[in-house]
Design a protein around this motif. Structure first.
Motif, short mmCIF file in Angstrom:
data_model
loop_
_atom_site.label_atom_id
_atom_site.label_comp_id
_atom_site.label_asym_id
_atom_site.label_seq_id
_atom_site.Cartn_x
_atom_site.Cartn_y
_atom_site.Cartn_z
N ILE A 1 13.59 -33.32 -31.90
CA ILE A 1 12.82 -34.53 -31.62
C ILE A 1 13.71 -35.54 -30.94
O ILE A 1 14.74 -35.94 -31.50
N TRP B 1 0.52 -31.53 -33.70
CA TRP B 1 0.62 -31.08 -32.32
C TRP B 1 0.72 -29.56 -32.31
O TRP B 1 1.80 -29.00 -32.40
N PRO C 1 5.52 -32.76 -24.67
CA PRO C 1 4.80 -33.55 -25.67
C PRO C 1 5.45 -34.90 -25.92
O PRO C 1 6.64 -34.98 -26.23
N ASP D 1 11.06 -30.55 -28.51
CA ASP D 1 9.70 -30.18 -28.86
C ASP D 1 8.78 -31.39 -28.89
O ASP D 1 7.56 -31.26 -28.83
N LEU D 2 9.36 -32.57 -28.99
CA LEU D 2 8.61 -33.82 -28.99
C LEU D 2 9.57 -34.92 -28.60
O LEU D 2 10.72 -34.93 -29.03
N GLY E 1 4.94 -38.94 -27.70
CA GLY E 1 4.22 -39.84 -28.57
C GLY E 1 4.85 -41.22 -28.48
O GLY E 1 6.03 -41.34 -28.16
N PRO F 1 0.58 -31.97 -22.89
CA PRO F 1 0.74 -33.41 -23.02
C PRO F 1 -0.42 -34.13 -22.34
O PRO F 1 -1.07 -33.58 -21.45
N ALA G 1 5.58 -32.96 -35.89
CA ALA G 1 6.56 -32.10 -35.24
C ALA G 1 6.66 -30.73 -35.90
O ALA G 1 7.13 -29.78 -35.28
#
Length: 240
Positions: free
Chosen positions: A13, A225, A163, A136-137, A165, A231, A220
């Protein structure tokens, strides 16, 4: 993106500030503590995340102490050689630039241990590009005022398709409207920066930050997701 389905692999992340002064490094630190993650500092202009955590005098390797030279980095050797902040092994930046190949190698070893949290730079430098390939995010912290949202929009538009956020810090613009302007899923809302402490205290983590961090971690690990989710489309920033 990294393969989080292989045995032993943790989600990676990334955390980045949409502008300066939003507390992105603090959020990354809380996120890492809640995940018992390896916390990796990639922001060479940030002054060192070990300083934020009060670890500047603790023994253990920083980026300047890693001499990889293309060799294999054993995950357990990495963990054993780093200073710790509670449950987290911490790799702080203490050099002026990072080798992207070394970044990829370190992230691969760290992800084999479990979750990884990255404190990313806002600048589009090569080490950030190397790290984004393994994320991954990516969580963007944005201040909910006009200047903060414009800056965050520029940053989001410069990121590759992966992805994303947003975590919003309350300010002048309503947070619902702010999230709509950025057209990125809102993962949580934090109080104004002036209302929270700027010093990291392991025994007194800000409750609002902990709640948002726990929600990000839930997503995560696949509960918000689903693997392969595209995305969201990005649009122009409109505040009128």
């Amino acid at each position: 993106m990294s393969d989080v389905t292989r045995p032993g692999a943790g989600p990676v992340i990334g955390v980045v500030g949409g502008s300066g002064g939003v507390g992105a490094s603090m959020f990354a630190a809380v996120l890492a503590v809640r995940a018992a993650a390896v916390l990796i500092d990639l922001d060479v202009t940030g002054g060192g995340i070990d300083v934020l955590l009060g670890l500047e005098t603790e023994p253990g390797a920083r980026w300047s102490g890693l001499h990889l030279a293309g060799g294999h980095l054993e995950p357990e050797a990495l963990r054993a050689g780093l200073p710790r902040a509670g449950p987290c092994a911490v790799l702080a930046a203490d050099v002026g630039e990072l080798d992207p190949e070394a970044v990829g190698q370190v992230l691969g070893a760290a992800a084999a241990l479990g979750p990884v949290v990255l404190d990313l730079p806002r600048a589009a430098v090569v080490e950030r590009a190397a790290a984004l390939l393994r994320c991954d995010l990516v969580v963007v912290l944005a201040r909910a005022d006009v200047a903060g949202l414009v800056s965050a929009h520029v940053l989001v538009d410069a990121l590759p398709e992966l992805p994303l956020g947003i975590v919003l810090r309350r300010a002048d613009v309503d947070v619902t409207r702010a999230a709509q302007c950025l057209d990125v899923p809102c993962l949580g809302v934090l109080p104004p920066r002036a209302a929270v402490g700027r010093r990291f205290e392991m025994s007194r983590l800000p409750r609002a930050t902990v709640r948002v961090a726990d929600g990000v971690l839930a997503g995560a690990t696949g509960r918000a997701w689903p693997a392969g989710q595209a995305p969201p489309a990005r649009r122009a920033l409109v505040l009128a």
